[in-house]
Scaffold this motif. Structure first.
Motif, PDB file in Angstrom:
ATOM      1  N   THR A 142       2.646  -8.437  11.090  1.00 43.40           N
ATOM      2  CA  THR A 142       3.808  -7.797  11.698  1.00 43.40           C
ATOM      3  C   THR A 142       4.280  -6.695  10.767  1.00 43.40           C
ATOM      4  OG1 THR A 142       4.439  -9.938  12.567  1.00 43.40           O
ATOM      5  CG2 THR A 142       6.066  -8.186  12.728  1.00 43.40           C
ATOM      6  N   CYS A 143       4.271  -5.484  11.282  1.00 43.46           N
ATOM      7  CA  CYS A 143       4.687  -4.327  10.488  1.00 43.46           C
ATOM      8  C   CYS A 143       6.198  -4.388  10.266  1.00 43.46           C
ATOM      9  CB  CYS A 143       4.309  -3.062  11.232  1.00 43.46           C
ATOM     10  SG  CYS A 143       4.853  -1.546  10.439  1.00 43.46           S
ATOM     11  N   ARG A 148       6.023   3.576   5.044  1.00 48.20           N
ATOM     12  CA  ARG A 148       4.614   3.385   5.356  1.00 48.20           C
ATOM     13  C   ARG A 148       3.744   4.026   4.270  1.00 48.20           C
ATOM     14  NH1 ARG A 148      -0.241   4.494   7.657  1.00 48.20           N
ATOM     15  NH2 ARG A 148      -0.057   6.725   7.399  1.00 48.20           N
ATOM     16  N   HIS A 163       3.545   1.945   1.181  1.00 44.09           N
ATOM     17  CA  HIS A 163       2.652   0.801   1.323  1.00 44.09           C
ATOM     18  C   HIS A 163       1.184   1.197   1.105  1.00 44.09           C
ATOM     19  CE1 HIS A 163       5.759  -1.532   3.949  1.00 44.09           C
ATOM     20  NE2 HIS A 163       6.129  -1.370   2.713  1.00 44.09           N
ATOM     21  N   CYS A 164       0.906   2.482   1.183  1.00 46.21           N
ATOM     22  CA  CYS A 164      -0.474   2.956   1.021  1.00 46.21           C
ATOM     23  C   CYS A 164      -0.735   3.479  -0.394  1.00 46.21           C
ATOM     24  CB  CYS A 164      -0.773   4.065   2.025  1.00 46.21           C
ATOM     25  SG  CYS A 164      -0.529   3.549   3.721  1.00 46.21           S
ATOM     26  N   ASP A 206       8.412  -3.437  13.066  1.00 51.15           N
ATOM     27  CA  ASP A 206       8.452  -4.286  14.260  1.00 51.15           C
ATOM     28  C   ASP A 206       9.252  -5.570  14.036  1.00 51.15           C
ATOM     29  OD1 ASP A 206       6.874  -2.521  15.669  1.00 51.15           O
ATOM     30  OD2 ASP A 206       5.015  -3.435  14.961  1.00 51.15           O
ATOM     31  N   CYS A 232      -3.049  -0.281   7.191  1.00 49.84           N
ATOM     32  CA  CYS A 232      -1.910  -0.888   7.887  1.00 49.84           C
ATOM     33  C   CYS A 232      -2.400  -2.094   8.699  1.00 49.84           C
ATOM     34  CB  CYS A 232      -1.231   0.122   8.788  1.00 49.84           C
ATOM     35  SG  CYS A 232      -0.164   1.225   7.876  1.00 49.84           S
ATOM     36  N   TYR A 233      -2.647  -3.214   7.967  1.00 55.96           N
ATOM     37  CA  TYR A 233      -3.149  -4.384   8.691  1.00 55.96           C
ATOM     38  C   TYR A 233      -2.162  -5.544   8.666  1.00 55.96           C
ATOM     39  CZ  TYR A 233      -4.655  -5.502   3.923  1.00 55.96           C
ATOM     40  OH  TYR A 233      -4.698  -5.731   2.572  1.00 55.96           O
ATOM     41  N   CYS A 234      -0.919  -5.332   8.243  1.00 54.96           N
ATOM     42  CA  CYS A 234       0.048  -6.437   8.227  1.00 54.96           C
ATOM     43  C   CYS A 234       0.135  -7.063   9.614  1.00 54.96           C
ATOM     44  CB  CYS A 234       1.436  -5.942   7.832  1.00 54.96           C
ATOM     45  SG  CYS A 234       1.544  -5.465   6.116  1.00 54.96           S
ATOM     46  N   TYR A 259       3.750   5.214  16.560  1.00 52.96           N
ATOM     47  CA  TYR A 259       3.034   4.427  15.552  1.00 52.96           C
ATOM     48  C   TYR A 259       1.517   4.582  15.654  1.00 52.96           C
ATOM     49  CZ  TYR A 259       7.609   2.209  15.118  1.00 52.96           C
ATOM     50  OH  TYR A 259       8.944   1.973  14.963  1.00 52.96           O
ATOM     51  N   ARG A 263       0.071   4.614  12.170  1.00 54.18           N
ATOM     52  CA  ARG A 263      -0.036   3.284  11.579  1.00 54.18           C
ATOM     53  C   ARG A 263      -1.226   2.527  12.190  1.00 54.18           C
ATOM     54  NH1 ARG A 263       4.096  -0.995  13.711  1.00 54.18           N
ATOM     55  NH2 ARG A 263       2.679  -0.739  15.462  1.00 54.18           N
ATOM     56  N   ASN A 264      -1.382   2.620  13.487  1.00 56.77           N
ATOM     57  CA  ASN A 264      -2.452   1.869  14.146  1.00 56.77           C
ATOM     58  C   ASN A 264      -3.838   2.385  13.781  1.00 56.77           C
ATOM     59  OD1 ASN A 264      -0.356   0.534  15.248  1.00 56.77           O
ATOM     60  ND2 ASN A 264      -0.744   1.113  17.370  1.00 56.77           N
TER      61      ASN A 264
END
Lengths: 315, 49
Positions: free
Chosen positions: A222-223, A249, A252-253, A226, A218-220, A209, A212-213
């Motif tokens: 909780t992704c 992912r 979501h972008c 996870d 990607c600021y949710c 990930y 994502r990090n």
């Protein structure tokens, strides 16, 4: 590049001294060559840690999410577009920010440099339009433009779109760039070929990930990967789970990605997952004429309704 | 993403359009049957030596 560094330090020193900001977010030298790391400067005495060169590819907008203090942030073209996206999505307020804009000439592709060097690279020095790569017993010079990250080579927004201070005059934008050559090649494949192509592309993924990090989008809290109640996607190395993670992912972008390349840069396996986000970027452009993060006044296509929204796919 | 065309359908049907709903479901069922069972997105059992 040294001029950029000096200017960034000057601005940071002034902002901290005048108490205009509490923190300056920029880059400092990493412990390895070509691995500059983000750093948070809170004290005037530490300003000289700040640097700028072609290894500042990580997107600093990632560090602004939900912050409440006053911050100065160093921003390339793509970072500034992600800052705009952050402001639009209420993740930070414009009043909190002093944006130190950096007209960008593209970031260096550390993987290509490592692959081309005959041994371990210990030092990379940029000198105008060329890059000198040094290691034990060798020293090679390459033209800088051949060593750019793939996303930088096709970048058409090098200058920051939003800034309070600019460290240098804007650079000329690249003209006549074919941004979507790779996406079109995949679009032309049959369903079966696509399936195999993505299977091979994602085969090395270890699901760390890092992509994502590193991603400012990607600021949710909780992704979805996870979550455990409910568990949306399996946590295994099974190709189906890996594929589900990467595709979801990317979705979501959609309409938000600026192709800053942080995901690919952060990936320890060197997977080009940008093909997914780029396809969605292409769709957003073709369907709605939308490029993410260019203006604070326009709502993104996916959170607004227009009577002329395309709907040919509806039967 | 490598899913066969014909497996995914989109339609906008009002709750008052019952006949349209029936038509669409029939068409979708036919189309998906023609494509055959989905072999993708099925986790295969691990081969254990």
């Amino acid at each position: 590049m040294i001029a950029y560094t000096d200017k960034i330090r000057d601005i940071a020193r002034r902002l901290l001294k005048d108490c205009r900001v509490e923190t300056v977010i920029g880059f400092r030298n990493g412990s390895m060559p070509m691995m500059n790391e983000p750093c948070f400067i809170k004290n005037v005495d530490d300003v000289d840690h700040l640097i700028w060169d072609g290894n500042c590819g990580i997107n600093l907008a990632n560090y602004l999410t939900n912050r409440t203090d006053k911050i100065a942030v160093v921003a390339k073209g793509c970072d500034s577009r992600n800052i705009v996206t952050h402001i639009i999505e209420n993740k930070i307020k414009r009043e909190q920010l002093v944006i130190i804009g950096v007209p960008c000439k593209g970031m260096l592709d550390k993987r290509r440099i490592k692959a081309m060097a005959p041994g371990e690279v210990t030092r990379v020095v940029e000198d105008g339009e060329s890059v000198r790569v040094c290691g034990a017993g060798f020293e090679k010079t390459y033209p800088r433009k051949d060593m750019l990250q793939a996303n930088c080579a096709v970048c058409i927004h090098r200058n920051p779109v939003i800034y309070d201070e600019l460290v240098a005059d804007p650079v000329p934008e690249q003209q006549n760039v074919d941004r979507y050559e790779d996406v079109r090649a995949i679009e032309a494949m049959s369903a079966e070929e696509k399936w195999t192509y993505f299977e091979n592309l994602l085969a090395p993924c270890i699901r760390c990930y890092a992509c994502r990090n590193a991603c400012p989008l990607c600021y949710c809290p909780t992704c979805f990967v996870d979550e455990s109640t409910p568990q949306w996607v399996g946590k295994s190395q099974n190709p189906v789970d890996v594929r589900t993670f990467h595709f979801l992912r990317a979705y979501h972008c959609a309409g938000r990605c600026t192709d800053c390349g942080s995901c690919e840069r952060a990936c320890p396996m060197g997977i080009n997952m940008r093909v997914f986000t780029k396809k969605l970027e292409k769709e957003a452009f073709e369907q709605w004429g939308w490029e993410a993060g260019l203006s604070l006044d326009q709502r993104p296509p996916l959170d607004t309704y227009r009577p002329d929204d395309p709907q040919d796919f509806m039967k | 993403m490598g899913v066969e065309p014909g497996r995914v359908h989109f339609s906008w049907i009002s709750s008052a359009e019952s006949t349209k709903f029936v038509d669409v479901v029939k068409k979708v069922t036919e189309a998906v049957r023609a494509v055959g069972p989905n072999q993708k997105f099925v986790k295969k059992e691990l081969k254990v030596a």
